[in-house]
Design an enzyme around this catalytic site. Structure first.
Site, PDB file in Angstrom:
ATOM      1  N   GLY A  11       0.831  -1.181   0.000  1.00 22.81           N
ATOM      2  CA  GLY A  11       0.000   0.000   0.000  1.00 22.81           C
ATOM      3  C   GLY A  11       0.873   1.242   0.000  1.00 22.81           C
ATOM      4  O   GLY A  11       2.060   1.192  -0.314  1.00 22.81           O
TER       5      GLY A  11
ATOM      6  N   GLN B 104      -6.312   9.833  -0.782  1.00 22.97           N
ATOM      7  CA  GLN B 104      -7.614   9.172  -0.832  1.00 22.97           C
ATOM      8  C   GLN B 104      -8.435   9.363   0.429  1.00 22.97           C
ATOM      9  O   GLN B 104      -9.622   9.042   0.461  1.00 22.97           O
ATOM     10  CB  GLN B 104      -7.445   7.667  -1.091  1.00 22.97           C
ATOM     11  CG  GLN B 104      -6.653   7.317  -2.334  1.00 22.97           C
ATOM     12  CD  GLN B 104      -5.192   7.012  -1.998  1.00 22.97           C
ATOM     13  OE1 GLN B 104      -4.563   7.733  -1.238  1.00 22.97           O
ATOM     14  NE2 GLN B 104      -4.657   5.958  -2.587  1.00 22.97           N
TER      15      GLN B 104
ATOM     16  N   ASN C 191      -2.421  15.342  -6.046  1.00 24.46           N
ATOM     17  CA  ASN C 191      -2.548  15.484  -7.489  1.00 24.46           C
ATOM     18  C   ASN C 191      -3.525  16.633  -7.772  1.00 24.46           C
ATOM     19  O   ASN C 191      -4.074  17.246  -6.853  1.00 24.46           O
ATOM     20  CB  ASN C 191      -2.977  14.167  -8.162  1.00 24.46           C
ATOM     21  CG  ASN C 191      -4.326  13.653  -7.680  1.00 24.46           C
ATOM     22  OD1 ASN C 191      -5.216  14.427  -7.332  1.00 24.46           O
ATOM     23  ND2 ASN C 191      -4.497  12.332  -7.663  1.00 24.46           N
TER      24      ASN C 191
ATOM     25  N   GLY D 294       2.807   7.621  -7.874  1.00 25.77           N
ATOM     26  CA  GLY D 294       2.846   8.785  -6.994  1.00 25.77           C
ATOM     27  C   GLY D 294       3.626   8.518  -5.722  1.00 25.77           C
ATOM     28  O   GLY D 294       4.309   9.402  -5.196  1.00 25.77           O
ATOM     29  N   ASP D 295       3.550   7.272  -5.228  1.00 24.54           N
ATOM     30  CA  ASP D 295       4.307   6.914  -4.027  1.00 24.54           C
ATOM     31  C   ASP D 295       5.797   6.877  -4.325  1.00 24.54           C
ATOM     32  O   ASP D 295       6.629   7.294  -3.500  1.00 24.54           O
ATOM     33  CB  ASP D 295       3.842   5.574  -3.493  1.00 24.54           C
ATOM     34  CG  ASP D 295       2.383   5.577  -3.061  1.00 24.54           C
ATOM     35  OD1 ASP D 295       1.928   6.646  -2.600  1.00 24.54           O
ATOM     36  OD2 ASP D 295       1.701   4.553  -3.191  1.00 24.54           O
TER      37      ASP D 295
ATOM     38  N   LEU E 109       1.057  15.843 -11.731  1.00 25.86           N
ATOM     39  CA  LEU E 109       0.215  15.989 -12.922  1.00 25.86           C
ATOM     40  C   LEU E 109       0.388  14.817 -13.886  1.00 25.86           C
ATOM     41  O   LEU E 109       0.274  14.984 -15.100  1.00 25.86           O
ATOM     42  CB  LEU E 109       0.546  17.314 -13.625  1.00 25.86           C
ATOM     43  CG  LEU E 109       0.384  18.578 -12.772  1.00 25.86           C
ATOM     44  CD1 LEU E 109       1.067  19.757 -13.439  1.00 25.86           C
ATOM     45  CD2 LEU E 109      -1.092  18.871 -12.529  1.00 25.86           C
TER      46      LEU E 109
ATOM     47  N   GLY F 181       4.182  15.841 -15.473  1.00 23.13           N
ATOM     48  CA  GLY F 181       5.179  16.194 -14.472  1.00 23.13           C
ATOM     49  C   GLY F 181       4.548  16.670 -13.183  1.00 23.13           C
ATOM     50  O   GLY F 181       3.578  16.082 -12.699  1.00 23.13           O
TER      51      GLY F 181
ATOM     52  N   PHE G  48     -12.412  -0.163  -1.256  1.00 22.06           N
ATOM     53  CA  PHE G  48     -11.518  -0.215  -0.094  1.00 22.06           C
ATOM     54  C   PHE G  48     -12.241  -0.754   1.128  1.00 22.06           C
ATOM     55  O   PHE G  48     -13.396  -0.406   1.395  1.00 22.06           O
ATOM     56  CB  PHE G  48     -10.987   1.191   0.206  1.00 22.06           C
ATOM     57  CG  PHE G  48     -10.047   1.256   1.377  1.00 22.06           C
ATOM     58  CD1 PHE G  48      -8.768   0.741   1.278  1.00 22.06           C
ATOM     59  CD2 PHE G  48     -10.447   1.820   2.565  1.00 22.06           C
ATOM     60  CE1 PHE G  48      -7.892   0.788   2.355  1.00 22.06           C
ATOM     61  CE2 PHE G  48      -9.587   1.874   3.651  1.00 22.06           C
ATOM     62  CZ  PHE G  48      -8.298   1.356   3.540  1.00 22.06           C
TER      63      PHE G  48
ATOM     64  N   ASN H 258       4.918   1.288  -0.363  1.00 20.63           N
ATOM     65  CA  ASN H 258       5.475   1.829  -1.608  1.00 20.63           C
ATOM     66  C   ASN H 258       6.530   2.894  -1.327  1.00 20.63           C
ATOM     67  O   ASN H 258       7.627   2.889  -1.893  1.00 20.63           O
ATOM     68  CB  ASN H 258       4.372   2.454  -2.462  1.00 20.63           C
ATOM     69  CG  ASN H 258       3.443   1.432  -3.072  1.00 20.63           C
ATOM     70  OD1 ASN H 258       3.716   0.248  -3.051  1.00 20.63           O
ATOM     71  ND2 ASN H 258       2.339   1.896  -3.602  1.00 20.63           N
TER      72      ASN H 258
END
Length: 224
Positions: A9, A130, A153, A213-214, A182, A186, A77, A13
């Site tokens: 998760g 999230q 993001n 992203g992680d 993004l 980038g 989830f 990560n």
């Protein structure tokens, strides 16, 4: 990449990316009675498990991510062990020798972690991700207040602005910086004095965006 999501998760990560870069990350999280395979994987990758709380009456949180051909994602989830707070002890650390990232997890831990960092002078990155739909506006602003970087993001930043009623300028009076990822475009850094676009490195192949992203956050933390 798939193994990271199944066995780590967000926390796993980021920790894995940091371990690859030569850092010694500490994970503060709760895990269920099925912890053995997670701990085996973490130990194989030289990531400490000492601060992960085992909840014997629960299974580990589960996330099921569906990705379309445009890399849009929707997640199912179940919180499982994540319902239980970790109550991590921040007093063990020298504020000048650590950096904390507060990422999606138990809301009590996220809120208390931000308060603990501020009271001890520990630099922290706030990454609600999230968890955003579950935050009350007042608590979200309180967690952002005083963070070194607010990271999200572009969709999540719009959600933060909508939920808190604060525009980028107002958020920058509470966070030292805002960093917005993004995707293939980038990222963008917003500071009180202006903003800077950071281009993305072109990948050789793209198999699955999950965890990207992680990995970005791991590189960011290592650089800081």
């Amino acid at each position: 990449n798939g193994m990271l999501e199944k066995l780590g998760g967000t926390a796993g990560n980021i920790a894995y990316a940091l371990s690859l870069l030569g850092e010694k990350p500490i994970i503060a999280a709760a895990i269920g009675r099925d912890y053995h395979r997670y701990f085996d994987w973490l130990k194989q990758n030289n990531i400490a498990c000492d601060d992960i709380r085992i909840i014997d009456e629960e299974l580990t949180a589960g996330a099921y991510i569906t990705t379309d051909q445009s890399d849009n994602q929707i997640t199912g989830f179940h919180p499982g062990a994540m319902k239980h707070p970790v109550r991590f002890d921040f007093n063990r650390f020298n504020p000048e020798e650590c950096l904390v990232i507060i990422a999606p997890g138990n809301l009590e831990d996220m809120m208390s972690g931000a308060i603990a960092c501020k009271s001890r002078g520990i630099s922290y990155i706030f990454d609600p991700g999230q968890s955003l739909p579950m935050w009350e506006a007042r608590q979200l602003v309180e967690a952002i207040e005083g963070c070194r970087i607010l990271i999200s993001n572009d969709y999540e930043l719009d959600l933060i602005i909508s939920k808190t009623g604060l525009d980028k300028g107002a958020l920058l009076r509470r966070a030292r910086a805002i960093l917005v990822t993004l995707g293939e475009l980038g990222s963008r850094i917003y500071l009180p004095g202006g903003e800077t676009g950071i281009p993305a490195v072109r990948p050789k192949t793209v198999e699955d965006p999950t965890g990207a992203g992680d990995s970005f956050r791991g590189g960011l933390i290592c650089g800081l």
